[in-house]
Design an enzyme around this catalytic site. Structure first.
Site, PDB file in Angstrom:
ATOM      1  NE  ARG A  31      81.713  -0.965  30.476  1.00  0.00           N
ATOM      2  CZ  ARG A  31      81.317   0.108  31.171  1.00  0.00           C
ATOM      3  NH1 ARG A  31      80.074   0.556  31.054  1.00  0.00           N
ATOM      4  NH2 ARG A  31      82.153   0.732  31.968  1.00  0.00           N
ATOM      5  CE1 TYR A  76      67.050 -20.618  19.880  1.00  0.00           C
ATOM      6  CE2 TYR A  76      67.571 -18.669  21.168  1.00  0.00           C
ATOM      7  CZ  TYR A  76      67.960 -19.849  20.577  1.00  0.00           C
ATOM      8  OH  TYR A  76      69.257 -20.265  20.679  1.00  0.00           O
ATOM      9  CG  ASP A  89      63.254 -12.955  17.499  1.00  0.00           C
ATOM     10  OD1 ASP A  89      63.745 -12.733  16.378  1.00  0.00           O
ATOM     11  OD2 ASP A  89      63.759 -13.738  18.317  1.00  0.00           O
ATOM     12  CE  LYS A 136      70.500 -18.332  14.890  1.00  0.00           C
ATOM     13  NZ  LYS A 136      70.800 -17.567  16.109  1.00  0.00           N
TER      14      LYS A 136
END
Length: 380
Positions: free
Chosen positions: A46, A98, A170, A195
């Site tokens: 982690r 978004y 972004d 994406k």
């Protein structure tokens, strides 16, 4: 070094032990320490993993940054960056943002005392008016999803520096190959790496990149504390996808430009939204800050019923959420990416009932155009 050469070099991290040209997948949650007083670089996955670190180093370099952090999804990356702020802080955010980002801003952050205002980021005066004494950051999304609205990154950065604010951008639609927000002065860049970066509709991933030492510490603290890190197998798949980003994105963008020009000439289409068209409102700004119109366009066919007919008769694009894959994907933003917004909010941000978003894949552009033409023949 050219950007495509750099892309291959950064994603080919040879194993120093075996010489394998692909990054090894380190499937280990924990790491043995040398002795009671000597701890190694890795202790628990982690907090850090060799495979994930290779991916983070590659993404940071591609974006022109010093520090990169990989997350389990794009929204995990965006949320983690927004979690560096505290109760009482205020954010000014592009209103063409978004839907998932809107959900975090509207439904989650206010519970922790973080407030926001949505404004038109194509109007610098509106941004100025929205800034309050407790404003900490300006949040950019350009091109915006799904309206493809353009923000002048340099102008927003200049305003932010004047006011002592952070900037977050972004960069999902453009990728580091065609738009470089950090080089324009942005403090933090985020991506849905699901994406174009990964490119094959097979993983979920997010990334945040910065050049600032202090911001890097804050982002890493949230990444480690919350634990929404990218798994090592998905990191390996992301690195594999990145190797072909240059050729994939170039082909898809060239096809998107051809399709946008074709649809713009079609009288059955009310409007085409694509920053590679000279008729686009933000065309001149986009030409200054990006080297491509991108591989995503939106077009309005006039009504919900017309949109339904087009989708039902298309044969090549997949009707689905998401974008940036080798296959073309058509989506209906009012019920998909921006389903969180009501009808008034949709219209406020420019999402009309007849708007369809097309992410252009690697199919022959002639086939995609023929398919769009036959589907459009069914509308009124």
């Amino acid at each position: 070094m050219g950007k495509w050469t750099n892309l291959i070099k950064q994603t080919t991290d040879s194993d120093p032990i075996s010489g394998a040209v692909n990054t090894p997948i380190q499937l280990s949650s924990t790491f043995s320490q040398a002795d009671f007083d000597t701890y190694g670089h890795f202790d628990y996955s982690r907090s850090g993993n060799p495979t994930r670190e290779s991916g983070e180093r590659a993404l940071a370099s591609l974006e022109g940054g010093k520090y990169g952090y990989l997350f389990s999804t794009g929204m995990a990356a965006i949320s983690s960056v927004l979690f560096i702020f505290s109760s009482g802080d205020h954010l000014v955010v592009s209103k063409q943002v978004y839907g998932g980002t809107f959900r975090i801003l509207h439904d989650v952050l206010p519970r922790f005392g973080i407030t926001y205002d949505l404004v038109d980021f194509s109007n610098i005066e509106e941004i100025k008016k929205a800034i309050k004494p407790n404003t900490k950051a300006l949040y950019i999304e350009t091109p915006a999803n799904p309206t493809l609205n353009i923000t002048d990154i340099s102008a927003v950065v200049a305003l932010a520096k004047e006011q002592g604010l952070l900037t977050i951008a972004d960069n999902t639609f453009m990728t580091p190959l065609t738009q470089r927000p950090l080089e324009l002065g942005v403090d933090i860049v985020v991506h849905s790496a699901t994406k174009f970066l990964a490119g094959h509709s097979d993983i979920l991933a997010g990334v945040a990149v910065t050049n600032d030492d202090e911001l890097a510490k804050r982002i890493y603290f949230i990444q480690n504390a919350v634990g929404a890190t990218l798994g090592v197998t998905d990191t390996w798949l992301l690195l594999r996808g990145l190797k072909t980003l240059g050729v994939r994105y170039k082909r898809s963008s060239e096809s998107a430009q051809t399709i946008a020009e074709h649809l713009q000439a079609d009288k059955r289409v009310v409007q085409v939204l694509y920053p590679g068209l000279s008729s686009h409102k933000g065309y001149d700004i986009h030409q200054r800050q990006a080297s491509s119109g991108g591989a995503v366009l939106s077009f309005d066919v006039g009504s919900l019923e017309n949109a339904r007919k087009v989708v039902e008769h298309l044969e090549i694009p997949i009707f689905s959420v998401s974008l940036g894959a080798v296959e073309s994907i058509i989506s209906y933003p009012p019920k998909m990416s921006h389903a969180e917004l009501n009808s008034e909010e949709l219209l406020e941000v420019g999402i009309t009932p007849g708007l369809l978003r097309l992410s252009v894949g690697l199919e022959d552009v002639e086939d995609l155009i023929d398919d769009l033409d036959q589907a459009l023949s069914y509308i009124d």
